[in-house]
Scaffold this motif. Structure first.
Motif, PDB file in Angstrom:
ATOM      1  N   UNK A   1       0.902  -1.159   0.018  1.00 15.09           N
ATOM      2  CA  UNK A   1      -0.010   0.025  -0.016  1.00 15.09           C
ATOM      3  C   UNK A   1       0.889   1.145   0.163  1.00 15.09           C
ATOM      4  N   UNK A   2       1.885   1.328   1.102  1.00 21.65           N
ATOM      5  CA  UNK A   2       2.638   2.631   1.211  1.00 21.65           C
ATOM      6  C   UNK A   2       3.551   2.994  -0.217  1.00 21.65           C
ATOM      7  N   UNK A   3       4.192   1.760  -0.674  1.00 16.03           N
ATOM      8  CA  UNK A   3       5.291   1.799  -1.650  1.00 16.03           C
ATOM      9  C   UNK A   3       4.279   2.416  -2.962  1.00 16.03           C
ATOM     10  N   UNK A   4       3.187   1.927  -3.225  1.00 19.11           N
ATOM     11  CA  UNK A   4       2.480   2.084  -4.441  1.00 19.11           C
ATOM     12  C   UNK A   4       1.969   3.674  -4.205  1.00 19.11           C
ATOM     13  N   UNK A   5       1.621   3.892  -3.246  1.00 16.97           N
ATOM     14  CA  UNK A   5       0.946   5.217  -3.001  1.00 16.97           C
ATOM     15  C   UNK A   5       2.207   6.228  -3.007  1.00 16.97           C
ATOM     16  N   UNK A   6       3.367   6.017  -2.624  1.00 15.12           N
ATOM     17  CA  UNK A   6       4.630   6.713  -2.822  1.00 15.12           C
ATOM     18  C   UNK A   6       4.998   6.928  -4.354  1.00 15.12           C
ATOM     19  N   UNK A   7       5.007   5.843  -5.096  1.00 19.84           N
ATOM     20  CA  UNK A   7       5.297   5.919  -6.538  1.00 19.84           C
ATOM     21  C   UNK A   7       4.314   6.776  -7.105  1.00 19.84           C
TER      22      UNK A   7
ATOM     23  N   UNK B   1       9.971   5.540   1.270  1.00 21.15           N
ATOM     24  CA  UNK B   1      10.512   6.784   0.883  1.00 21.15           C
ATOM     25  C   UNK B   1      11.938   6.678   0.435  1.00 21.15           C
ATOM     26  N   UNK B   2      12.888   6.008   1.415  1.00 23.21           N
ATOM     27  CA  UNK B   2      14.319   5.863   0.929  1.00 23.21           C
ATOM     28  C   UNK B   2      14.541   5.107  -0.390  1.00 23.21           C
ATOM     29  N   UNK B   3      13.857   4.081  -0.448  1.00 21.25           N
ATOM     30  CA  UNK B   3      14.030   3.126  -1.487  1.00 21.25           C
ATOM     31  C   UNK B   3      13.754   3.980  -2.740  1.00 21.25           C
ATOM     32  N   UNK B   4      12.539   4.567  -2.861  1.00 19.99           N
ATOM     33  CA  UNK B   4      11.885   5.619  -4.055  1.00 19.99           C
ATOM     34  C   UNK B   4      13.124   6.616  -4.455  1.00 19.99           C
ATOM     35  N   UNK B   5      13.638   6.905  -3.268  1.00 23.23           N
ATOM     36  CA  UNK B   5      14.670   8.454  -3.548  1.00 23.23           C
ATOM     37  C   UNK B   5      15.978   7.354  -4.073  1.00 23.23           C
ATOM     38  N   UNK B   6      16.282   6.571  -3.654  1.00 22.07           N
ATOM     39  CA  UNK B   6      17.626   5.717  -4.151  1.00 22.07           C
ATOM     40  C   UNK B   6      17.378   5.378  -5.563  1.00 22.07           C
ATOM     41  N   UNK B   7      16.276   4.918  -5.850  1.00 22.05           N
ATOM     42  CA  UNK B   7      15.988   4.399  -7.377  1.00 22.05           C
ATOM     43  C   UNK B   7      16.105   5.879  -8.160  1.00 22.05           C
ATOM     44  N   UNK B   8      15.404   6.787  -7.605  1.00 22.79           N
ATOM     45  CA  UNK B   8      15.659   7.870  -8.531  1.00 22.79           C
ATOM     46  C   UNK B   8      16.795   8.539  -8.858  1.00 22.79           C
ATOM     47  N   UNK B   9      17.704   8.605  -7.586  1.00 22.86           N
ATOM     48  CA  UNK B   9      18.880   9.188  -7.661  1.00 22.86           C
ATOM     49  C   UNK B   9      19.777   8.383  -8.607  1.00 22.86           C
ATOM     50  N   UNK B  10      19.591   7.209  -8.553  1.00 21.45           N
ATOM     51  CA  UNK B  10      20.414   6.201  -9.558  1.00 21.45           C
ATOM     52  C   UNK B  10      20.164   6.616 -10.971  1.00 21.45           C
ATOM     53  N   UNK B  11      18.753   6.557 -11.303  1.00 18.81           N
ATOM     54  CA  UNK B  11      18.217   6.784 -12.673  1.00 18.81           C
ATOM     55  C   UNK B  11      18.728   7.987 -13.227  1.00 18.81           C
ATOM     56  N   UNK B  12      18.639   9.102 -12.296  1.00 17.50           N
ATOM     57  CA  UNK B  12      18.899  10.650 -12.738  1.00 17.50           C
ATOM     58  C   UNK B  12      20.460  10.870 -12.949  1.00 17.50           C
TER      59      UNK B  12
ATOM     60  N   UNK C   1      20.313   1.134   8.442  1.00 19.56           N
ATOM     61  CA  UNK C   1      21.463   1.980   8.645  1.00 19.56           C
ATOM     62  C   UNK C   1      21.981   2.428   7.404  1.00 19.56           C
ATOM     63  N   UNK C   2      22.119   1.186   6.514  1.00 18.82           N
ATOM     64  CA  UNK C   2      22.599   1.528   5.191  1.00 18.82           C
ATOM     65  C   UNK C   2      21.815   2.524   4.204  1.00 18.82           C
ATOM     66  N   UNK C   3      20.576   2.159   4.424  1.00 15.68           N
ATOM     67  CA  UNK C   3      19.686   3.018   3.655  1.00 15.68           C
ATOM     68  C   UNK C   3      19.903   4.542   4.030  1.00 15.68           C
ATOM     69  N   UNK C   4      19.913   4.870   5.330  1.00 14.70           N
ATOM     70  CA  UNK C   4      20.208   6.097   5.730  1.00 14.70           C
ATOM     71  C   UNK C   4      21.406   6.941   5.381  1.00 14.70           C
ATOM     72  N   UNK C   5      22.548   5.860   5.232  1.00 14.03           N
ATOM     73  CA  UNK C   5      23.958   6.412   4.769  1.00 14.03           C
ATOM     74  C   UNK C   5      23.716   6.608   3.140  1.00 14.03           C
ATOM     75  N   UNK C   6      22.917   5.792   2.603  1.00 14.91           N
ATOM     76  CA  UNK C   6      23.066   5.843   1.322  1.00 14.91           C
ATOM     77  C   UNK C   6      22.153   7.272   0.807  1.00 14.91           C
ATOM     78  N   UNK C   7      20.826   7.546   1.529  1.00 17.66           N
ATOM     79  CA  UNK C   7      20.219   8.529   1.159  1.00 17.66           C
ATOM     80  C   UNK C   7      20.942   9.640   1.486  1.00 17.66           C
TER      81      UNK C   7
END
Lengths: 262, 554
Positions: B109-115, B192-203, B290-296
């Motif tokens: 639910x949350x992830x599809x709402x996010x996207x 939120x973090x996963x979406x941001x990471x994907x966008x950062x990589x793609x951009x 922790x990793x997600x936070x560092x990567x973000x």
């Protein structure tokens, strides 16, 4: 005097299409520089690079005697910027918008409000202060942008088409304001398509054509290269001499007839 | 007087979320964010979300006339209501099972709402001009955007999770309750973090026109992964004794990629005591967070600096495709309508915001039928023929796309361009809506439906062709009814803001009931009443011709 802005061989391309093909010029403090050129010549791209909105591909940009460093944005506090396509946060009122921008510059709320009120008063839009920006006309939006670029008393101004959408009276105010800002020691870098204004207002004129500087100098100096008005000079430098024929073609197209052979 | 208003706002009416974030200000400061600027941007953005965009040429004065209310927050209760059904999980005594179901649901639910609904905020380029030119660094602007979306996502998660959280306190005790509360919030931050990471990589990797396409594709594939993951999680459990509601779990290390399981492991430790698998999973959760936070933290300013690439537009030779031309001739009966048809088609082809909103829903409407086909094929004993009823309902899943689609056509990034329609010499609304609805039907629903119908026909035989055709006609009719119900303005004439993020989602939830009824009626009547399919074909054709000719006119 050391230049306040220096650009050396600036290059930028979008998706393989070069937009800036090695632009070089410098601006001294206290100068009013008119930056002109046909649509798509790269004027806005240059300004966007200086403001850190775009990254450059190659070349050097020095502002306030320092190479541009994107990790420290403090230099932006000394810049006043008016973007070309009057974009604003439409759901805010003028007061809210200006308060927001002023606070981003780190100004005190009371200071911002008293400045805003007086500036809006002077430009004749004070009574619209509590209206949403969505309901503003193009000229009013332009005035809000001009105010927002001056709230923090910057040292150098980058104004993209500052006069667009303004009525005749307001144009006069802004022109006068530009003179006064210059006397106050501000450097002004602006672009315009109104040759008349550029000719009269600028200490120096930069003509950009096809991603490179085609002419750089005072109007008097430029006149050496071609006779007549700036408009004629502009046409010569940008290789444009067919306005009559093109207008004719346009009219024929409207009537649905075949154009003359070119 | 003015000072009063502002003071009031600052002291007494400080919104809840701002007070909450004030408590966390030290984290922002530590991460190199200018907190006071961040707070200011956030405050203004939330204020703007609460306001409705003034209509065409709206000369209404002031903000006092209309109430400022954020539609998003006031509609959240629907999600709590819907997720009441999750309480079924408490019938099982196995905590790990309970929270696996809960967290899988929550993540989907949350992830599809996010996207679908908040990608627009993260990928907004207007801020670069208006805020980026001020002495605000990218990290601060990035943090403001992420926090802006984060507030919505946290609120959303709390709404979705509310029933389970409350029941956890009651049934499973205080510790479990506190745990489920914090892990739910963490799950929202993960999305939120996963979406941001994907966008950062793609951009970072792509640019130009390709970038825009890849953003859309990445959204689709993320949605698909999410739902396949949901399915895979379900495989971990087997109900071994339905009467006693006993479930057996085969959690192995192979399942460790299913990160929602990481959120479940702490409950295993809590109920069943020490176990190496649970410990490893809990460890993974801690390390992963922790990793997600560092990567973000590492990528946050890169998103902002690469965002400008989204605006670079190169020449894009676009022409009307064969399908567009032919279908235009076929379904539009007058030239004005045809013009609108092509307009709607072309506009939705190039507008990224439209795709961002719609594509995740398309993905999920496709994935469920495919997973079920796979289920059908694997569940059947070898040598037995799968009955047609196992397949016939599959295309009806695409019906769930209709509410989001119908709502979406009202919005456009270039909503201001709609002044053009005030100038047309003929009354524009009815033909415009007809044309755009038809364009959506042919452009988006038809290919999806056709693909599913082909799969169905492959398994059931060509004899069901008429039924499939009837299904399509039902679609068309429902799309018309839903569009008529939900679109009150001209198409593409409204601005999309975050507070309207869940407009279509609510309708989707309510939509489940009529969709179910319609599908059952359609399938049952056509399977058991002789010649019913021909009668339905006739009736539906008539109704469709009617809306296609006269629809939307008052």
């Amino acid at each position: 005097m050391e230049p306040i802005l220096e650009i050396i061989d600036l290059r930028k391309q979008f998706d393989g299409t070069p937009v800036l093909k090695g632009v070089s010029f410098s601006v001294k403090p206290g100068e009013i520089v008119g930056y002109i050129g046909p649509n798509g010549a790269g004027k806005s791209t240059t300004v966007k690079i200086i403001l850190g909105m775009l990254s450059k591909d190659a070349g050097e940009v020095r502002l306030f005697g320092q190479p541009l460093d994107q990790s420290d944005v403090a230099y932006k506090a000394r810049i006043g910027y008016v973007p070309e396509n009057a974009e604003l946060y439409d759901t805010l009122t003028a007061k809210e918008y200006l308060l927001f921008i002023g606070e981003l510059y780190g100004l005190e709320e009371t200071v911002i409000m008293s400045k805003t009120e007086k500036m809006m008063e002077a430009l004749g839009i004070r009574e619209a202060m509590n209206r949403r920006l969505a309901s503003f006309s193009k000229g009013m939006r332009q005035k809000v942008l001009i105010i927002s670029s001056l709230l923090h008393d910057p040292d150098i101004l980058f104004w993209d088409e500052p006069l667009s959408g303004l009525d005749a009276n307001s144009v006069q105010i802004i022109k006068e304001l530009l003179w006064k800002l210059k006397q106050d020691g501000k450097t002004i870098f602006y672009s315009s398509h109104v040759m008349d204004t550029v000719e009269k207002l600028s200490d120096r004129i930069l003509i950009l054509n096809d991603g490179a500087v085609a002419a750089d100098g005072t109007f008097e100096e430029l006149k050496q290269e071609a006779d007549g008005t700036l408009e004629q000079l502009f046409n010569t430098l940008t290789g444009f001499d067919q306005h009559a024929a093109l207008a004719e073609d346009f009219l024929l197209a409207m009537k649905g007839e075949a154009p003359h052979d070119a | 007087m003015m000072r009063d208003i502002l003071n009031l706002k600052k002291n007494e009416q400080t919104p809840f979320y701002l007070r909450l974030i004030d408590l966390l200000s030290f984290i922002y400061t530590k991460a190199g964010v200018n907190y006071s600027q961040m707070r200011l941007i956030l405050d203004v953005k939330m204020k703007m979300d609460g306001r409705k965009e003034a209509g065409l040429g709206g000369m209404e004065t002031g903000s006092r006339s209309d109430k400022e209310k954020n539609q998003f927050f006031s509609s959240l209760w629907v999600y709590s209501l819907v997720s009441l059904f999750l309480l079924v999980i408490f019938a099982y005594d196995n905590w790990v099972f309970q929270y696996t179901v809960y967290f899988s649901f929550l993540f989907v639910m949350t992830f599809s709402t996010m996207l679908a609904n908040f990608s627009g905020i993260l990928l907004d380029t207007k801020d670069a001009t208006l805020i980026g030119t001020k002495p605000v660094d990218r990290r601060t602007l990035g943090a403001a955007k992420a926090t802006h979306v984060g507030i919505y996502l946290l609120a959303f998660t709390l709404a979705v999770g509310a029933p389970v959280m409350v029941f956890t306190f009651v049934r499973n005790g205080l510790v479990a309750g506190v745990l489920v509360f914090f892990l739910s919030l963490l799950a929202a931050l993960w999305c939120l973090g996963l979406a941001l990471l994907v966008y950062a990589t793609v951009l970072k990797r792509f640019s130009g026109e390709r970038l825009k396409n890849i953003i859309a594709y990445s959204q689709i594939s993320l949605s698909i992964f999410m739902i396949i993951g949901y399915y895979a999680v379900a495989q971990i459990f087997q109900v071994i004794d339905p009467e006693n509601l006993l479930v057996e779990m085969n959690l192995t290390l192979a399942h460790s990629v299913l990160f929602p399981m990481w959120f479940v492991a702490p409950f295993g430790l809590l109920q069943e005591g020490w176990s190496l698998t649970y410990a490893i999973y809990t460890g993974l959760l801690l390390v992963g967070s922790g990793l997600l936070f560092v990567l973000y933290n590492w990528s946050t300013d890169k998103i902002e600096s690469n965002l400008q690439k989204m605006d670079s537009s190169d020449e894009n030779i676009s022409s009307r495709s064969m399908l567009e031309r032919l279908s235009g001739q076929l379904v539009c009966f007058d030239p004005l309508e045809r013009a609108y048809y092509h307009f709607g088609w072309q506009l939705t082809k190039t507008e990224r915001e439209f795709k961002t909103r719609l594509y995740p829903s398309i993905a999920s409407s496709l994935v469920f039928p495919l997973v079920m086909t796979y289920n059908n094929l694997t569940a059947i004993e070898p040598g037995m023929d799968p009955g047609p009823a196992n397949f016939l309902y599959l295309p009806y899943f695409t019906l769930l796309l209709i509410p989001v689609l119908a709502v979406s056509i009202q919005f456009s990034k270039h909503y201001k361009g709609s002044w053009v329609f005030e100038l047309t010499p003929e009354p524009a609304r009815a033909p415009f809506l007809r044309a755009v609805t038809k364009a959506m039907l042919i452009k988006i629903l038809l290919p999806l439906y056709a693909a599913l119908a082909l799969v169905v026909l492959f398994f059931t035989g060509i004899g069901y062709l008429v039924q499939m055709l009837n299904g399509l006609l039902v679609f068309s009719l429902i799309l018309y009814i839903e569009t008529k119900r939900s679109v009150k303005s001209l198409p593409f004439s409204k601005k999309y803001s975050a507070s309207q993020a869940n407009l279509g989602c609510m309708a989707t939830v309510i939509f489940l009931i009529p969709v179910f009824i319609v599908s059952v009626i359609m399938i049952v009547s056509q399977l058991f009443i002789p010649y019913a399919q021909w009668g339905i074909l006739l009736l539906l054709t008539g109704l469709n011709i009617r809306w296609m000719k006269k629809g939307f006119s008052k």
